[in-house]
Write an enzyme that holds these catalytic residues in place. Structure first.
Site, PDB file in Angstrom:
ATOM      1  N   TYR A   1      30.476  43.315  56.958  1.00 47.56           N
ATOM      2  CA  TYR A   1      29.567  44.168  56.171  1.00 47.56           C
ATOM      3  C   TYR A   1      28.837  43.285  55.186  1.00 47.56           C
ATOM      4  O   TYR A   1      29.467  42.458  54.508  1.00 47.56           O
ATOM      5  CB  TYR A   1      30.350  45.246  55.419  1.00 47.56           C
ATOM      6  CG  TYR A   1      29.502  46.101  54.494  1.00 47.56           C
ATOM      7  CD1 TYR A   1      29.579  45.941  53.109  1.00 47.56           C
ATOM      8  CD2 TYR A   1      28.645  47.068  54.994  1.00 47.56           C
ATOM      9  CE1 TYR A   1      28.806  46.720  52.253  1.00 47.56           C
ATOM     10  CE2 TYR A   1      27.867  47.855  54.142  1.00 47.56           C
ATOM     11  CZ  TYR A   1      27.951  47.666  52.778  1.00 47.56           C
ATOM     12  OH  TYR A   1      27.187  48.442  51.932  1.00 47.56           O
TER      13      TYR A   1
ATOM     14  N   ASP B   1      28.458  34.764  53.641  1.00 50.40           N
ATOM     15  CA  ASP B   1      28.382  35.890  52.714  1.00 50.40           C
ATOM     16  C   ASP B   1      29.708  35.938  51.954  1.00 50.40           C
ATOM     17  O   ASP B   1      30.723  36.402  52.481  1.00 50.40           O
ATOM     18  CB  ASP B   1      28.128  37.208  53.458  1.00 50.40           C
ATOM     19  CG  ASP B   1      28.081  38.376  52.483  1.00 50.40           C
ATOM     20  OD1 ASP B   1      27.801  39.505  52.937  1.00 50.40           O
ATOM     21  OD2 ASP B   1      28.341  38.168  51.276  1.00 50.40           O
TER      22      ASP B   1
ATOM     23  N   LYS C   1      29.882  40.581  42.857  1.00 47.25           N
ATOM     24  CA  LYS C   1      31.165  41.018  42.307  1.00 47.25           C
ATOM     25  C   LYS C   1      31.645  40.156  41.136  1.00 47.25           C
ATOM     26  O   LYS C   1      31.109  40.256  40.035  1.00 47.25           O
ATOM     27  CB  LYS C   1      32.188  41.101  43.447  1.00 47.25           C
ATOM     28  CG  LYS C   1      31.801  42.160  44.512  1.00 47.25           C
ATOM     29  CD  LYS C   1      32.791  42.211  45.635  1.00 47.25           C
ATOM     30  CE  LYS C   1      32.273  43.025  46.788  1.00 47.25           C
ATOM     31  NZ  LYS C   1      32.510  44.461  46.650  1.00 47.25           N
TER      32      LYS C   1
END
Ligand code: KE4
Length: 430
Positions: free
Chosen positions: A144, A238, A266
């Site tokens: 994702y 990623d 994050k």
């Protein structure tokens, strides 16, 4: 334990916000029940609107490696707020955070800040296409990368072929340049390159956290890099989730594979909205205003968010041993739960990377999305609900990863393992 106020809050929210949440996974739909609404948090604990406390193993899906309301991060935010919230003009805070991140990632000479992981990945893909002059991209089934159109591709069975939009609203034209490969399967990547000579980049979560925790095999990543190099394609890591969670120097420092572009999020914002993408200078030189590849953002590099990120990463960099301490706790947690589960004949596959931990209720090793899909999802839902009742907040989807923060103590880990024993017993006794 009463959750009456959460139930009322959820029913009101559903009248005004689709599904009652601002990000789908929060709705608990994959584990049943309804989400608890959080009133506040401190250290290792969340407190819901009914006054129940939970040890938090989600930490806002990764950002809060120092737990909730870390004193140094909170102080930095409060100080920054006193000077203004946003200027839409450059600040030294952005350069300071850039310098800190560049010092921690060998593969990054220059970095651009944005406001989310989705933005970081969307921009990195555009940069790779601009740098190579090519249109196609390769992603892995089960990874994702945020919700930008070209990456919202049907994660169906893992044939390496052109994806179809899995979400209505994404025209097939937008995903026809997205090829799919199977995680940890280099032949499926080679097939993509056999099918297309127009591949700009391959994007991967080197430590996948969005199909449960499935780290890529080291050999696979090394082969992936050489296939990309042989075909003139860029390799994008990623690390929105794994960055500063698996290692403070990126997956490259633990896998031995150096990516061409890294995306981050994050932890880099310490709990405030920050995403970023970085690469060596010749690639980043393609980015506007230096180069022709356009990318922009009103709140990019927001000074309050930069202050939070700088405080968080500085603290990480000063505590180089922190990741091994967090990993030891994560290992104890999953090994302890696995042992308790085995008493009741329940098989668990477990793994950790740095402060990340994962488990699957599965009797066989999990190497890709198809394997992860063989997990006992009903058992996971019962486990999640049972642990919540015991005061332990785990990710509300089996396709997610758990996190250890510095606020979680050895005693809390032992309490969690004891609670899991009780939950497994209840599950087995029906
Ligand atoms: P955001 O746009 O949610 O900041 O980042 C997107 C993203 C990109 N890349 C990776 C590897 C990611 O894990 C994410 C976001 N992760 C999810 C949790 N698996 C965010 C939680 C949510 O969607 O609510």
């Amino acid at each position: 334990m009463s959750t009456k106020s959460s139930l009322n809050a959820f029913s009101k929210a559903q009248k005004l916000i689709p599904g009652g949440v601002n990000s789908p996974v929060r709705a608990f739909s994959s584990v049943g029940g309804s989400p608890i609404f959080i009133k506040e948090a401190k250290g290792a604990y969340l407190t819901d609107v009914d006054g129940n406390n939970y040890v938090d193993y989600v930490q806002s899906w990764g950002p809060l490696i120092f737990g909730h309301r870390d004193e140094s991060i909170e102080a930095a935010v409060i100080e920054a707020v006193k000077h203004g919230l946003s200027f839409g003009a450059p600040t030294i805070a952005e350069t300071d955070l850039a310098e800190l991140v560049v010092s921690m990632f060998n593969s990054i000479d220059k970095i651009r800040f944005v406001s989310s992981g989705t933005e970081a990945v969307m921009s990195a893909i555009r940069l790779a296409r601009g740098f190579t002059g090519r249109d196609d991209i390769v992603k892995f089934v089960g990874c994702y990368h945020g919700h930008s159109d070209c990456l919202l591709v049907e994660a169906g069975s893992g044939a390496a072929t052109f994806g179809n939009p899995s979400s209505p609203g994404v025209p097939a034209d937008f995903t026809k340049h997205t090829l799919l490969a199977e995680y940890n399967n280099i032949e499926s990547v080679k097939k993509c390159f056999a099918d297309s000579s127009d591949i700009a980049c391959v994007i991967i979560e080197p430590i996948a956290g969005n199909m449960g925790l499935i780290p890529a095999d080291k050999e696979f990543l090394l082969e992936l890099k050489s296939v990309c190099e042989a075909n003139g394609a860029l390799l994008i890591f990623d690390e929105v989730m794994s960055g500063f969670r698996a290692s403070i120097n990126g997956a490259e420092s633990i896998t031995g594979t150096t990516p061409d572009i890294v995306t981050l999020g994050k932890v880099i914002g310490g709990g405030m909205p920050v995403g970023a993408f970085g690469a060596r200078s010749e690639i980043m030189a393609q980015l506007s205003p230096e180069g022709p590849v356009y990318q922009a953002g009103t709140l990019s590099g927001n000074p309050v968010a930069m202050a939070a990120g700088f405080a968080a990463l500085s603290k990480l960099k000063q505590n180089s041993k922190v990741m091994s301490v967090l990993n030891a706790r994560g290992v104890r947690l999953v090994e302890g739960m696995k042992k308790e589960a085995s008493v009741y004949g329940i098989d668990m596959q477990i793994d950790t990377r740095g402060s990340m931990f994962g488990f699957f209720f599965n009797s066989n090793p999990v190497k890709n999305f198809a394997d992860a899909g063989k997990t006992d999802s009903e058992l996971f839902a019962s486990f999640h609900a049972g642990m919540l009742k015991e005061g332990f907040y785990f990710a509300c989807s089996l396709y997610e990863t758990g996190f250890i923060s510095t606020a979680i103590t050895d005693e809390m880990i032992e309490d969690t393992i004891k609670a899991s024993a009780k939950v497994f017993k209840e599950i087995k006794n029906g």
